[in-house]
Write a protein that holds these residues in place. Structure first.
Motif, mmCIF file in Angstrom:
data_model
loop_
_atom_site.group_PDB
_atom_site.id
_atom_site.type_symbol
_atom_site.label_atom_id
_atom_site.label_comp_id
_atom_site.label_asym_id
_atom_site.label_seq_id
_atom_site.Cartn_x
_atom_site.Cartn_y
_atom_site.Cartn_z
ATOM 1 N N GLN A 57 1.046 -1.341 0.666
ATOM 2 C CA GLN A 57 -0.057 -0.059 -0.118
ATOM 3 C C GLN A 57 0.823 1.067 -0.130
ATOM 4 O OE1 GLN A 57 -2.815 -1.249 -0.728
ATOM 5 N NE2 GLN A 57 -3.217 0.024 -0.205
ATOM 6 N N LYS A 58 1.698 1.463 0.732
ATOM 7 C CA LYS A 58 2.723 2.448 1.039
ATOM 8 C C LYS A 58 3.372 2.668 -0.313
ATOM 9 C CE LYS A 58 3.009 2.144 6.402
ATOM 10 N NZ LYS A 58 4.374 2.158 7.094
ATOM 11 N N GLU A 59 4.032 1.738 -0.953
ATOM 12 C CA GLU A 59 4.897 1.796 -2.388
ATOM 13 C C GLU A 59 3.798 1.836 -3.330
ATOM 14 O OE1 GLU A 59 8.228 -0.958 -1.193
ATOM 15 O OE2 GLU A 59 6.952 -1.971 -2.220
ATOM 16 N N GLY A 60 2.310 1.443 -3.157
ATOM 17 C CA GLY A 60 1.514 1.917 -4.282
ATOM 18 C C GLY A 60 1.307 3.315 -4.291
ATOM 19 N N LEU A 61 0.934 3.770 -3.643
ATOM 20 C CA LEU A 61 0.429 5.536 -2.991
ATOM 21 C C LEU A 61 1.856 5.801 -3.706
ATOM 22 C CD1 LEU A 61 -1.075 5.878 0.489
ATOM 23 C CD2 LEU A 61 -2.035 6.317 -1.679
ATOM 24 N N ARG A 62 3.337 5.728 -3.391
ATOM 25 C CA ARG A 62 4.164 6.187 -3.682
ATOM 26 C C ARG A 62 4.137 6.446 -5.620
ATOM 27 N NH1 ARG A 62 7.407 3.551 0.185
ATOM 28 N NH2 ARG A 62 7.605 5.167 2.244
ATOM 29 N N ILE A 63 3.985 5.054 -6.255
ATOM 30 C CA ILE A 63 3.350 4.896 -7.476
ATOM 31 C C ILE A 63 2.227 5.834 -7.870
ATOM 32 C CG2 ILE A 63 3.716 3.031 -9.528
ATOM 33 C CD1 ILE A 63 4.753 1.348 -7.160
ATOM 34 N N LEU A 64 1.665 5.673 -7.466
ATOM 35 C CA LEU A 64 0.113 6.214 -7.875
ATOM 36 C C LEU A 64 0.626 7.968 -8.183
ATOM 37 C CD1 LEU A 64 -2.369 4.314 -6.445
ATOM 38 C CD2 LEU A 64 -1.639 4.290 -8.788
ATOM 39 N N LYS A 65 1.597 8.567 -6.736
ATOM 40 C CA LYS A 65 2.212 9.606 -7.117
ATOM 41 C C LYS A 65 2.429 10.339 -8.160
ATOM 42 C CE LYS A 65 1.148 10.742 -2.324
ATOM 43 N NZ LYS A 65 1.927 11.305 -1.347
#
Length: 159
Positions: A57-65
């Protein structure tokens, strides 16, 4: 076409950095290429499924940004569609003809991609049912993009 590679984690070994630099230089003659490295989450060797989800989830948020709203997003995932080198070349050429001016390839962290990243992806691409180190995958991806460019331009390299 502009191509961005969004990837979780930094390349630690010089030989991986050297290979990325070489393919980036080669591709620079044909396209605007950007490699965006994102911070990976520090995680213990053994984690509960809930802890693994939290890391994704945390890595995913960075990716989506890091993925622009107007970009055509391609997630690299084992469960994605497999393409030959020629089919990848066709895929990229077809997207360019359809007006895609920015394609983003996403390489997740060691635990894979979050469901939100997979939902954002316009296409899911698998290079193999095997798991590769993320550092190696970056080099393989760049090489295949370079190969696709050479195939589409009918220039020698891919034979």
């Amino acid at each position: 076409m502009k191509v961005t590679i969004v990837c979780v984690g930094k390349l630690k070994e010089q030989y991986w950095r050297g290979a990325v630099e070489e393919y980036s230089k080669r591709l620079g003659r044909y396209m605007k290429l950007e490699v965006t490295e994102l911070l990976d989450e520090k995680a213990p060797e053994t984690m509960s499924p809930a802890q693994e989800d939290e890391v994704r989830q945390k890595e995913g948020l960075r990716i989506l940004k890091a993925v622009k709203d107007d970009a055509f997003a391609v997630a690299l995932a084992i469960e994605g569609k497999s393409l030959s080198s020629e089919a990848l070349a066709d895929f990229m050429a077809e997207r360019a003809v359809r007006g895609v001016s920015h394609m983003v390839f996403i390489i997740g962290g060691s635990l894979g991609l979050s469901p939100e990243v997979m939902e954002r992806a316009d296409f899911s691409l698998s290079f193999s049912p095997m798991t590769f180190p993320h550092q190696m995958m970056r080099v393989i991806l760049l090489e295949q993009i370079y190969r696709a460019v050479k195939i589409n331009r009918k220039e020698p390299y891919h034979k």
